[in-house]
Write a protein that holds these residues in place. Sequence first.
Motif, PDB file in Angstrom:
ATOM      1  N   SER A 108      51.011 -39.546 -15.384  1.00 23.26           N
ATOM      2  CA  SER A 108      52.461 -39.364 -15.227  1.00 23.26           C
ATOM      3  C   SER A 108      52.672 -38.344 -14.110  1.00 23.26           C
ATOM      4  N   ASP A 119      50.172 -46.328 -17.568  1.00 22.63           N
ATOM      5  CA  ASP A 119      49.442 -46.207 -18.831  1.00 22.63           C
ATOM      6  C   ASP A 119      48.687 -47.500 -19.099  1.00 22.63           C
ATOM      7  N   SER A 140      51.725 -43.058 -25.798  1.00 25.32           N
ATOM      8  CA  SER A 140      52.817 -42.460 -26.575  1.00 25.32           C
ATOM      9  C   SER A 140      52.883 -43.024 -27.993  1.00 25.32           C
ATOM     10  N   HIS A 147      46.561 -37.832 -29.714  1.00 31.92           N
ATOM     11  CA  HIS A 147      47.364 -36.862 -28.949  1.00 31.92           C
ATOM     12  C   HIS A 147      46.722 -35.480 -28.997  1.00 31.92           C
ATOM     13  N   TYR A 152      47.862 -34.369 -25.365  1.00 25.47           N
ATOM     14  CA  TYR A 152      48.990 -35.119 -24.820  1.00 25.47           C
ATOM     15  C   TYR A 152      50.281 -34.685 -25.500  1.00 25.47           C
ATOM     16  N   SER A 154      54.410 -35.738 -24.817  1.00 32.24           N
ATOM     17  CA  SER A 154      55.327 -36.529 -23.991  1.00 32.24           C
ATOM     18  C   SER A 154      56.558 -35.691 -23.643  1.00 32.24           C
TER      19      SER A 154
END
Length: 182
Positions: A108, A119, A140, A147, A152, A154
């Motif tokens: 991203s 992705d 996501s 995650h 990760y 978002s």
Amino acid sequence: MKQSIFTLAICATSALGFSPKADAYSIDCAILLCLAGGFPTSAECSAAKVEVIRRITPFPIEPPLQLWNCPMRASGGPVLPGIGPDGLTPDVRRFRDGIELYHVSYRSYRTSDGMEITDATQRGSYTAEGDFVWRPRDLSDAPAWVHEAVSYRSSGQTLTLRGVALRTLDYQGNAQVEWVSY
């Protein structure tokens, strides 16, 4: 006399298909046993874990556990109760099905139009028939353990993630998570 008994024992084990070498085992049998124990510290389990990581990185090209390489049935023996059509007991099936693998290829970044996201994340798992399959999955939408493993969030951040997240379950149902970036 001792030498002839030793020679006879080696000939008998060779004729029956057994190897006199103590280290002659299938790495997949070791992976299964070590997986069930949560990959305890030992030379065999370290080698088994290294083989799992080798199979799934840098790109997951092989299934992490290949039970077809581990002879689990004695020929001519009685059929064990609970053996499914895939030839596995419920416990072995639980260990196999407890393996979850995410190949994460995520990027991203900010552009003049906002955030651009690429992705190509995939989830690898075993089917009921024992085949290992890959399915597309957005990072996501991945579970929280993925995650956490890849750090990760978002939140519109610039981020590049590339690697494999592996989760396995031991005989008590405890999960172990490994993130291998490349």
